[in-house]
Design an enzyme around this catalytic site. Structure first.
Site, PDB file in Angstrom:
ATOM      1  N   CYS A  37     -15.903  31.642  21.118  1.00 56.05           N
ATOM      2  CA  CYS A  37     -17.382  32.180  20.412  1.00 56.05           C
ATOM      3  C   CYS A  37     -17.732  31.047  19.531  1.00 56.05           C
ATOM      4  CB  CYS A  37     -16.917  33.485  19.821  1.00 56.05           C
ATOM      5  SG  CYS A  37     -18.346  34.106  18.702  1.00 56.05           S
ATOM      6  N   HIS A  79     -17.574  42.192  23.190  1.00 54.69           N
ATOM      7  CA  HIS A  79     -17.644  41.020  22.322  1.00 54.69           C
ATOM      8  C   HIS A  79     -19.275  40.975  21.709  1.00 54.69           C
ATOM      9  CE1 HIS A  79     -17.108  36.454  21.621  1.00 54.69           C
ATOM     10  NE2 HIS A  79     -18.145  36.722  21.327  1.00 54.69           N
ATOM     11  N   GLU A  80     -20.020  41.232  22.292  1.00 53.89           N
ATOM     12  CA  GLU A  80     -21.393  41.005  21.529  1.00 53.89           C
ATOM     13  C   GLU A  80     -21.631  42.536  20.519  1.00 53.89           C
ATOM     14  OE1 GLU A  80     -23.085  38.377  21.259  1.00 53.89           O
ATOM     15  OE2 GLU A  80     -21.657  37.454  22.835  1.00 53.89           O
ATOM     16  N   HIS A  83     -20.184  41.901  17.344  1.00 56.72           N
ATOM     17  CA  HIS A  83     -21.235  41.182  16.481  1.00 56.72           C
ATOM     18  C   HIS A  83     -22.053  41.924  15.796  1.00 56.72           C
ATOM     19  CE1 HIS A  83     -19.808  37.073  17.134  1.00 56.72           C
ATOM     20  NE2 HIS A  83     -19.822  37.161  18.545  1.00 56.72           N
TER      21      HIS A  83
END
Length: 136
Positions: A37, A79-80, A83
């Protein structure tokens, strides 16, 4: 054009909600289950994620959308989504890899005021501005 899950290869999801399947038991495979990342540039660590993710949200016009993502696409969605909820993938690492990630962050001097990197500013930690790195 769509990916293997039938989802357009380019798009967006506004106000997404991602519900992932439970990751398989055991240690992640270092060669096939590592993530990286830009939040921890130049490093990657093994992390097992669910193989499937159900994604809901809205398109640009405010219409509800829903789709299933599998494999690598499911990993990306998780993953996103992390965030958006204030998490980095290193926050989810198992104890062994979390310790290695903390050491890397400390060695780089990250987490202190003024130590930042933005694309196009300063040396690229991934070597993209290095003339010895081959571009594809």
């Amino acid at each position: 054009m769509a990916n293997d899950d039938g989802v357009p290869s380019l798009g967006h999801v506004i106000n997404p909600y991602v519900r992932a399947s439970k990751p398989a038991a055991g240690e992640p495979d270092r060669d096939h289950e590592s993530e990286g990342c830009l939040s921890v540039p130049g490093y990657s660590f093994p992390l097992r994620r669910g193989e499937r993710a159900e994604v809901t949200g809205y398109d640009w016009d405010g219409n509800e959308i829903a789709f299933s993502a599998t494999g690598w696409f499911a990993r990306c969605m998780q993953h996103e989504y992390d965030h958006l909820n204030g998490f980095l993938y290193v926050d989810r690492l198992g104890d062994r890899w979390k310790k290695k990630a903390r050491k890397a962050v400390k060695a780089e001097g990250w987490g202190v005021p003024g130590h930042t990197w933005l694309p196009g500013e300063g040396p690229d930690p991934f070597g993209h501005d290095d003339p010895d790195v081959d571009e594809e």
